[in-house]
Scaffold this motif. Structure first.
Motif, short mmCIF file in Angstrom:
data_model
loop_
_atom_site.label_atom_id
_atom_site.label_comp_id
_atom_site.label_asym_id
_atom_site.label_seq_id
_atom_site.Cartn_x
_atom_site.Cartn_y
_atom_site.Cartn_z
N THR A 1 0.85 -1.19 0.00
CA THR A 1 0.00 0.00 0.00
C THR A 1 0.88 1.24 0.00
O THR A 1 1.86 1.30 0.72
N SER A 2 0.52 2.21 -0.83
CA SER A 2 1.25 3.47 -0.75
C SER A 2 0.29 4.60 -1.03
O SER A 2 -0.63 4.47 -1.82
N SER A 3 0.48 5.69 -0.34
CA SER A 3 -0.36 6.85 -0.62
C SER A 3 0.35 7.66 -1.68
O SER A 3 1.47 8.11 -1.51
N ILE A 4 -0.28 7.76 -2.85
CA ILE A 4 0.42 8.38 -3.97
C ILE A 4 0.10 9.86 -4.10
O ILE A 4 0.71 10.57 -4.84
N PHE A 5 -0.90 10.30 -3.40
CA PHE A 5 -1.30 11.68 -3.58
C PHE A 5 -1.67 12.26 -2.22
O PHE A 5 -2.51 11.72 -1.51
N LYS A 6 -1.01 13.31 -1.85
CA LYS A 6 -1.35 13.96 -0.59
C LYS A 6 -1.97 15.31 -0.88
O LYS A 6 -1.41 16.12 -1.61
N GLY A 7 -3.12 15.53 -0.30
CA GLY A 7 -3.80 16.80 -0.53
C GLY A 7 -3.26 17.88 0.39
O GLY A 7 -2.17 17.76 0.94
N ARG A 8 -4.03 18.90 0.55
CA ARG A 8 -3.62 19.97 1.44
C ARG A 8 -3.61 19.49 2.89
O ARG A 8 -4.26 18.51 3.23
N GLN A 9 -2.89 20.14 3.72
CA GLN A 9 -2.77 19.79 5.14
C GLN A 9 -2.33 18.35 5.37
O GLN A 9 -2.71 17.69 6.32
N LYS A 10 -1.56 17.84 4.39
CA LYS A 10 -1.00 16.50 4.49
C LYS A 10 -2.05 15.42 4.66
O LYS A 10 -1.80 14.37 5.23
N GLN A 11 -3.25 15.67 4.21
CA GLN A 11 -4.28 14.65 4.31
C GLN A 11 -4.12 13.64 3.19
O GLN A 11 -3.68 13.98 2.11
N VAL A 12 -4.47 12.42 3.49
CA VAL A 12 -4.39 11.38 2.48
C VAL A 12 -5.47 11.62 1.44
O VAL A 12 -6.64 11.78 1.78
N GLY A 13 -5.08 11.70 0.18
CA GLY A 13 -6.06 11.88 -0.87
C GLY A 13 -6.47 10.55 -1.45
O GLY A 13 -7.64 10.24 -1.56
N SER A 14 -5.48 9.75 -1.84
CA SER A 14 -5.80 8.46 -2.43
C SER A 14 -4.70 7.46 -2.12
O SER A 14 -3.55 7.84 -1.90
N VAL A 15 -5.07 6.21 -2.12
CA VAL A 15 -4.09 5.16 -1.87
C VAL A 15 -4.00 4.25 -3.08
O VAL A 15 -4.95 4.08 -3.81
N GLU A 16 -2.80 3.71 -3.29
CA GLU A 16 -2.64 2.70 -4.31
C GLU A 16 -2.33 1.39 -3.61
O GLU A 16 -1.51 1.35 -2.70
N VAL A 17 -3.02 0.34 -4.01
CA VAL A 17 -2.70 -0.97 -3.49
C VAL A 17 -2.27 -1.85 -4.65
O VAL A 17 -2.93 -1.89 -5.68
N LEU A 18 -1.14 -2.50 -4.46
CA LEU A 18 -0.65 -3.44 -5.46
C LEU A 18 -0.62 -4.82 -4.82
O LEU A 18 -0.06 -4.99 -3.75
N ALA A 19 -1.27 -5.77 -5.47
CA ALA A 19 -1.20 -7.16 -5.03
C ALA A 19 -0.38 -7.92 -6.04
O ALA A 19 -0.59 -7.76 -7.24
N TYR A 20 0.60 -8.68 -5.58
CA TYR A 20 1.37 -9.48 -6.54
C TYR A 20 1.73 -10.83 -5.97
O TYR A 20 1.81 -11.00 -4.76
#
Lengths: 154, 104
Positions: free
Chosen positions: A124-143
């Motif tokens: 899991t990684s958060s690829i986009f951080k919005g204002r005030q360091k809030q999590v905008g979206s997460v990417e999950v990779l399953a392999y």
């Protein structure tokens, strides 16, 4: 007047996030549950070796599934409020849950013929951080490694 | 080129080791996609543009790793690992690494 417009915009965004976001999430969950039913019973393990099967392995390949999911405006606001008091942030729990299950499903759907999927890893990684360091979206990779057994005819 | 994230290729024996191989790409999202994503951020849900972008970049990383392994004379890469990190605002690095080996 300007403050009033800003408040209006905020209200529109929040209500849009609340209603549309809620419907979208429900729809996504019902799709996840339906597809999970279809994939039920496929042997998938986090173990490193083939389990519970003595058949010789014919071939194997690396398989992946990934998804990027973002939270809606309303939930982001809710999570921001939660930051003040601390505690469980339910708004984000559903976000990562949806992302993980979706990524897993995509991995399974990418190799419908595989007999077993071993060494499954989730990242899991958060690829986009919005204002005030809030999590905008997460990417999950399953392999993992998809294993195909030799057919008895060979 | 065989890839696997287990210690070996299932059902095959490793006959030679060649060492670590890796591949990486740093990608930034372009303005159009970014704009669509910011709209999608209001209602939530999957950001398809980003999913595709990251998948493409990851494939490119894998291809670079494969090329490196081929150069070493390997025919398989085992113990493949992925890692994603955001190096700067708006750009993320996709890194993939593994051990190049020769299998029978």
């Amino acid at each position: 007047m300007e403050a009033l417009i800003q408040l209006g915009v905020l209200l529109v965004l929040v209500s849009l996030g609340f209603f549309v976001g809620r419907i979208a999430e429900k729809r996504h969950y019902s799709s996840i549950i339906r597809r999970e039913q279809e994939q039920l019973g496929r042997p998938t393990t986090a173990a490193r070796t083939v389990m519970g099967d003595d058949r010789p392995v014919g071939r194997s390949e690396l398989v992946m599934g990934s998804v990027v999911i973002s939270v809606d405006y309303f939930k982001r606001l809710l999570a921001g409020l939660r930051n003040i008091f601390g505690g469980r942030v339910q708004a984000y729990e559903t976000l990562v849950d949806r992302a993980r299950r979706e990524a897993m499903l995509r991995l399974l759907e990418s190799c419908p013929e595989a007999d077993q999927i071993i060494n499954l890893r989730l990242e899991t990684s958060s690829i986009f951080k919005g204002r005030q360091k809030q999590v905008g979206s997460v990417e999950v990779l399953a392999y993992g490694t998809a294993v195909y057994f030799q057919s008895p005819l060979q | 080129m065989l890839l696997s994230n287990t210690e070996g290729i299932p059902g095959k024996n490793i006959v030679a080791f060649h060492g670590i191989v890796s591949g990486s790409t740093v990608r930034a999202k372009h303005v159009g996609r970014d704009f669509m994503a910011s709209l999608k951020n209001i209602v939530g849900g999957e950001l398809k543009g980003y999913t595709e972008l990251l998948q493409e970049s990851r494939d490119e990383s894998i291809n670079r790793m494969k090329a490196q392994a081929t150069q070493m004379g390997a025919n398989a890469v085992v113990n493949v690992r992925f890692s994603t990190s955001s190096v700067a605002a708006g750009a993320s690095e996709l890194y993939v690494y593994g051990t190049a080996v020769t299998v029978e």
